[in-house]
Each structure stands twice: as structure tokens, then as C-alpha cells.
Motif scaffolding. Structure first.
Motif, PDB file in Angstrom:
ATOM      1  N   ILE A 122       0.839  -1.198   0.000  1.00  0.00           N
ATOM      2  CA  ILE A 122       0.000   0.000   0.000  1.00  0.00           C
ATOM      3  C   ILE A 122       0.876   1.250   0.000  1.00  0.00           C
ATOM      4  N   HIS A 123       1.935   1.223   0.778  1.00  0.00           N
ATOM      5  CA  HIS A 123       2.850   2.373   0.795  1.00  0.00           C
ATOM      6  C   HIS A 123       3.480   2.594  -0.577  1.00  0.00           C
ATOM      7  N   VAL A 124       3.964   1.530  -1.209  1.00  0.00           N
ATOM      8  CA  VAL A 124       4.629   1.666  -2.517  1.00  0.00           C
ATOM      9  C   VAL A 124       3.643   2.108  -3.586  1.00  0.00           C
ATOM     10  N   HIS A 125       2.526   1.376  -3.723  1.00  0.00           N
ATOM     11  CA  HIS A 125       1.583   1.631  -4.812  1.00  0.00           C
ATOM     12  C   HIS A 125       0.764   2.896  -4.607  1.00  0.00           C
ATOM     13  N   VAL A 126       0.368   3.165  -3.375  1.00  0.00           N
ATOM     14  CA  VAL A 126      -0.592   4.238  -3.116  1.00  0.00           C
ATOM     15  C   VAL A 126       0.083   5.467  -2.503  1.00  0.00           C
ATOM     16  N   ILE A 127       0.655   5.292  -1.339  1.00  0.00           N
ATOM     17  CA  ILE A 127       1.113   6.453  -0.574  1.00  0.00           C
ATOM     18  C   ILE A 127       2.309   7.138  -1.224  1.00  0.00           C
ATOM     19  N   THR A 128       3.360   6.402  -1.529  1.00  0.00           N
ATOM     20  CA  THR A 128       4.550   7.041  -2.091  1.00  0.00           C
ATOM     21  C   THR A 128       4.279   7.587  -3.485  1.00  0.00           C
ATOM     22  N   SER A 129       3.558   6.851  -4.312  1.00  0.00           N
ATOM     23  CA  SER A 129       3.225   7.361  -5.652  1.00  0.00           C
ATOM     24  C   SER A 129       2.397   8.641  -5.567  1.00  0.00           C
ATOM     25  N   THR A 130       1.427   8.648  -4.675  1.00  0.00           N
ATOM     26  CA  THR A 130       0.590   9.830  -4.500  1.00  0.00           C
ATOM     27  C   THR A 130       1.405  11.002  -3.961  1.00  0.00           C
ATOM     28  N   HIS A 131       2.266  10.723  -2.997  1.00  0.00           N
ATOM     29  CA  HIS A 131       3.056  11.784  -2.384  1.00  0.00           C
ATOM     30  C   HIS A 131       4.058  12.372  -3.382  1.00  0.00           C
ATOM     31  N   LEU A 132       4.734  11.522  -4.157  1.00  0.00           N
ATOM     32  CA  LEU A 132       5.656  12.042  -5.180  1.00  0.00           C
ATOM     33  C   LEU A 132       4.908  12.911  -6.190  1.00  0.00           C
ATOM     34  N   THR A 133       3.726  12.460  -6.578  1.00  0.00           N
ATOM     35  CA  THR A 133       2.917  13.252  -7.503  1.00  0.00           C
ATOM     36  C   THR A 133       2.585  14.604  -6.873  1.00  0.00           C
ATOM     37  N   LYS A 134       2.174  14.586  -5.632  1.00  0.00           N
ATOM     38  CA  LYS A 134       1.821  15.816  -4.919  1.00  0.00           C
ATOM     39  C   LYS A 134       3.003  16.775  -4.860  1.00  0.00           C
ATOM     40  N   LEU A 135       4.187  16.238  -4.566  1.00  0.00           N
ATOM     41  CA  LEU A 135       5.376  17.075  -4.401  1.00  0.00           C
ATOM     42  C   LEU A 135       5.915  17.634  -5.715  1.00  0.00           C
ATOM     43  N   LEU A 136       5.721  16.924  -6.812  1.00  0.00           N
ATOM     44  CA  LEU A 136       6.321  17.349  -8.083  1.00  0.00           C
ATOM     45  C   LEU A 136       5.336  18.001  -9.052  1.00  0.00           C
ATOM     46  N   LEU A 137       4.065  17.748  -8.885  1.00  0.00           N
ATOM     47  CA  LEU A 137       3.076  18.268  -9.829  1.00  0.00           C
ATOM     48  C   LEU A 137       3.010  19.788  -9.826  1.00  0.00           C
ATOM     49  N   GLU A 138       3.075  20.409  -8.672  1.00  0.00           N
ATOM     50  CA  GLU A 138       2.924  21.864  -8.593  1.00  0.00           C
ATOM     51  C   GLU A 138       3.970  22.573  -9.446  1.00  0.00           C
ATOM     52  N   GLY A 139       5.214  22.109  -9.397  1.00  0.00           N
ATOM     53  CA  GLY A 139       6.257  22.705 -10.241  1.00  0.00           C
ATOM     54  C   GLY A 139       5.952  22.543 -11.714  1.00  0.00           C
ATOM     55  N   MET A 140       5.404  21.410 -12.091  1.00  0.00           N
ATOM     56  CA  MET A 140       5.029  21.182 -13.488  1.00  0.00           C
ATOM     57  C   MET A 140       3.929  22.146 -13.911  1.00  0.00           C
TER      58      MET A 140
END
Length: 172
Positions: free
Chosen positions: A106-124
Motif C-alpha cells: 500500500i505504501h509503494v503503490h498508493v502512498i509514495t506514488s501519490t506523495h511524489l505526484t503531490k510534491l512534483l506536480l505543482e512545479g510542473m
């Protein structure tokens, strides 16, 4: 202008193949995987075959707040492409599988993927460019037996990706 891609699960399988394609397209690479030995082998192969910069991060994506560690480790590098590819399966009936391993999934598929998206999307969004590829599975389209957490977490990743796309269309 040279662009940079961050790929999780880059040491093998689809992550490795996507790494090769991005290197071929002249992207600099930040490769993330839990397997240090394979990751270093991939780094050496890429550097020998392509003229791109390659940085490796050995990280366990099942750990809390690892997305923050990754973003802090890359400092101010602009990520143009994020590939959330890391993942694994666990076979067995839900009542007989190990909870800690399922929680890792759950951490790999859901939490970390979601968190990386959250952290990098704003700059994009601010730059007006960028791409995010969340690798899911055919398992995302229906529930299935003997891999309940895998099916459910991949379904989350598909639904999350579609929701982000819809949100971004509203912004444009």
C-alpha cells in the motif's frame, strides 16, 4: 534544453525499459530502486551507452515519508517526467497473507506514488510543462482473487491518475 526524468522501480522490468527509452530520448535520469546492486548496474549500462547524466537513489518506497527524502535528495533539479513504476505483488487469500507485507505494498503503490505526484506536480503546473506516468495494471480494472491488496491498490492508482487528469483539464 535537457530534461530530467525520475523513475521509481528503475532497476528491473518495465522501469528499466522505460529508463532506456528516456535515455535514448536524451533525458537526464534520476533512478530510484531498493536494489542497490541492480541499480548500480543499470547506471553503469546507461552511462556507457548514452550521453546523459544519471543519478541513483537507493530508497525503500514502502517507508513513510520516503517521497520527501527523494525530493530533498534531488535538491533543486527540475523534474520534467515522473514515472511512478515501483511495485510488487503478493499472492494468497487475504486472511492468509502477511499484513506488514500488504502495508508495504500500500505504501509503494498508493502512498509514495501519490506523495511524489503531490510534491512534483505543482512545479510542473507552474512551468506549464511536465508529464507523470503512474504505472498501474490490468488488475486495476476489476477485483480479483488471491491478490486483493494488489488489485485494490492498482485500482486506486488508476482512479487517482484519471482524477488528476480531470483536475488539470479544469485548470487549463
Amino acid at each position: 534544453m535537457i530534461k530530467t526524468a525520475l523513475i521509481t522501480g528503475a532497476a528491473s522490468g518495465l522501469g528499466y525499459e522505460l529508463t532506456l527509452l528516456l535515455a535514448e530520448d536524451d533525458y537526464n535520469l534520476i533512478l530510484v530502486d531498493i536494489d542497490a546492486e541492480k541499480l548500480n548496474e543499470v547506471e553503469a549500462k546507461i552511462k556507457q551507452a548514452y550521453e546523459c547524466e544519471v543519478d541513483v537513489l537507493v530508497k525503500d518506497l514502502s517507508k513513510p515519508n520516503v517521497a520527501i527524502e527523494i525530493v530533498e535528495a534531488i535538491n533543486d533539479v527540475t523534474i520534467d517526467v515522473l514515472v511512478n513504476n515501483a511495485g510488487f505483488g503478493l499472492f494468497g487469500t487475504f486472511n492468509n497473507t502477511e499484513w506488514n507485507r500488504e502495508l508495504d505494498m500500500i505504501h509503494v503503490h498508493v502512498i509514495t506514488s501519490t506523495h511524489l505526484t503531490k510534491l512534483l506536480l505543482e512545479g510542473m503546473i507552474q512551468r506549464g510543462s511536465g508529464k507523470i506516468l503512474n504505472i498501474s495494471s490490468l488488475a486495476a480494472f476489476q477485483p480479483g482473487p488471491l491478490m486483493s491488496i494488489y488489485y485494490a491498490s492498482k485500482s486506486y492508482l488508476l482512479s487517482f491518475s484519471e482524477a488528476i487528469l480531470m483536475s488539470l483539464k479544469i485548470l487549463v
